[in-house]
Design an enzyme around this catalytic site. Structure first.
Site, short mmCIF file in Angstrom:
data_model
loop_
_atom_site.label_atom_id
_atom_site.label_comp_id
_atom_site.label_asym_id
_atom_site.label_seq_id
_atom_site.Cartn_x
_atom_site.Cartn_y
_atom_site.Cartn_z
N LYS A 13 0.82 -1.21 0.00
CA LYS A 13 0.00 0.00 0.00
C LYS A 13 0.85 1.26 0.00
O LYS A 13 0.55 2.22 -0.69
CB LYS A 13 -0.87 0.09 1.27
N ARG A 88 -8.20 1.69 10.40
CA ARG A 88 -7.71 0.34 10.68
C ARG A 88 -8.63 -0.42 11.62
O ARG A 88 -8.36 -1.57 11.95
CB ARG A 88 -6.36 0.46 11.36
N ARG A 122 12.05 -6.20 3.99
CA ARG A 122 11.81 -4.77 3.79
C ARG A 122 12.90 -3.92 4.41
O ARG A 122 13.34 -4.17 5.54
CB ARG A 122 10.45 -4.39 4.37
N ARG A 155 12.80 -1.63 9.95
CA ARG A 155 11.92 -1.08 11.00
C ARG A 155 11.86 -2.05 12.17
O ARG A 155 11.82 -3.25 11.99
CB ARG A 155 10.50 -0.89 10.42
N ARG A 166 1.35 -8.00 14.13
CA ARG A 166 0.68 -7.07 13.21
C ARG A 166 -0.30 -7.81 12.31
O ARG A 166 -1.37 -7.29 11.99
CB ARG A 166 1.71 -6.32 12.37
P1 ADP Z 1 2.15 -1.36 7.99
O1 ADP Z 1 0.97 -1.13 7.13
O2 ADP Z 1 3.39 -1.65 7.24
O3 ADP Z 1 1.90 -2.30 9.12
P2 ADP Z 1 2.05 1.38 9.01
O4 ADP Z 1 3.23 2.20 8.69
O5 ADP Z 1 0.78 1.69 8.33
O6 ADP Z 1 2.52 -0.10 8.81
O7 ADP Z 1 1.77 1.43 10.60
C1 ADP Z 1 2.76 1.08 11.53
C2 ADP Z 1 2.16 1.02 12.92
O8 ADP Z 1 1.60 2.31 13.28
C3 ADP Z 1 1.02 0.04 13.11
O9 ADP Z 1 1.47 -1.28 13.35
C4 ADP Z 1 0.29 0.66 14.33
O10 ADP Z 1 1.00 0.38 15.52
C5 ADP Z 1 0.42 2.14 14.07
N1 ADP Z 1 -0.74 2.67 13.30
C6 ADP Z 1 -0.70 3.15 12.03
N2 ADP Z 1 -1.92 3.53 11.62
C7 ADP Z 1 -2.77 3.26 12.64
C8 ADP Z 1 -4.17 3.39 12.83
N3 ADP Z 1 -4.97 3.87 11.86
N4 ADP Z 1 -4.71 3.01 14.02
C9 ADP Z 1 -3.93 2.53 14.99
N5 ADP Z 1 -2.61 2.36 14.89
C10 ADP Z 1 -2.02 2.71 13.73
#
Ligand code: ADP
Ligand code: ZN
Length: 210
Positions: A13, A88, A122, A155, A166
């Site tokens: 994404k 999310r 990654r 990361r 996750r």
């Molecule tokens: P990925 O999609 O690669 O898991 P993101 O960069 O979108 O990672 O998000 C990394 C982390 O940030 C998530 O695992 C969560 O802890 C937090 N996070 C991001 N967006 C949200 C959200 N909308 N609600 C709650 N936590 C979030």
């Protein structure tokens, strides 16, 4: 143009939505990027979310929704936006519906086994946010960002235990959004188990037809 990018971690994404947003001249808004930035700068928000993020858990809805609300109120988001990583959870989706409903939700469909393999390879650029993959999308020079020359990192939440939580969190809390948006009638699906340029082409075609 108001688009939500939905899908498990590692579905691609980020890579695709950054390029799509550039193409259409709307802001790319990633809650993950906003949180990581806050952590890097040691802000109050950063301190509040660091342990949750490193462990692969979600940040509380209220905090996340307030942050997105503020961001979408910025003048550059008036013409449209691409949301990557938000909503999310069902409460986050309901909050967005009441505030700024989307035109379309693009679901990145892909199997768990593939995303686990992708996440372990990654590498990200802490300076500009670009991401690479040692197996499927290597940078031109090993360990260096193609875009800005920054030193690539893994990361913390791409370590194995965090990746597993996750994906579990995704299945439990985020995957129900697929049904939610299907019922609402805004969901479209792309096959994310293909090279990024092909997925991007589908997304650009979809967005261009709006
Ligand atoms: P990925 O999609 O690669 O898991 P993101 O960069 O979108 O990672 O998000 C990394 C982390 O940030 C998530 O695992 C969560 O802890 C937090 N996070 C991001 N967006 C949200 C959200 N909308 N609600 C709650 N936590 C979030
Ligand atoms: Zn970079």
């Amino acid at each position: 143009m108001k688009l939500i990018f939905l899908g498990p971690p590692g579905a691609g994404k980020g890579t695709v939505s950054v390029k799509a947003a550039l193409t259409f001249g709307v802001p790319h808004i990633s809650t993950g990027d906003i949180f990581r930035d806050a952590i890097r700068h040691g802000t109050e928000l950063g301190h509040a979310v660091k342990d949750l993020i490193d462990a692969g858990q979600l940040v509380p809805d209220e905090l996340t929704v307030d942050l997105v609300r503020e961001r979408l109120d910025e003048p550059d988001a008036a013409r449209g936006w691409m949301l990557d990583g938000f909503p999310r959870t069902i409460p986050q989706a309901e909050a967005l519906d009441a505030f700024r409903p989307e035109d379309r939700v693009i679901d990145f469909a892909i199997d768990d086994a593939i995303v686990i393999a992708r996440l372990s390879g990654r590498r990200v650029c802490p300076r500009c946010g670009a991401s690479f993959n040692v197996v499927s999308m290597p940078p031109k020079e090993e360990g260096r960002c193609d875009a800005c020359g920054g030193k690539l990192e893994t990361r913390v939440d791409d370590r194995e235990e965090s990746v597993r939580s996750r994906i579990e969190v995704y299945r439990e809390r985020t995957a129900p959004l697929i049904g939610y948006y299907e019922r609402k009638g805004t969901l479209v699906r792309v096959d994310a188990d293909r090279p990024a340029p092909l997925v991007l082409a589908d997304v650009l075609a979809l967005a261009g037809s709006l």
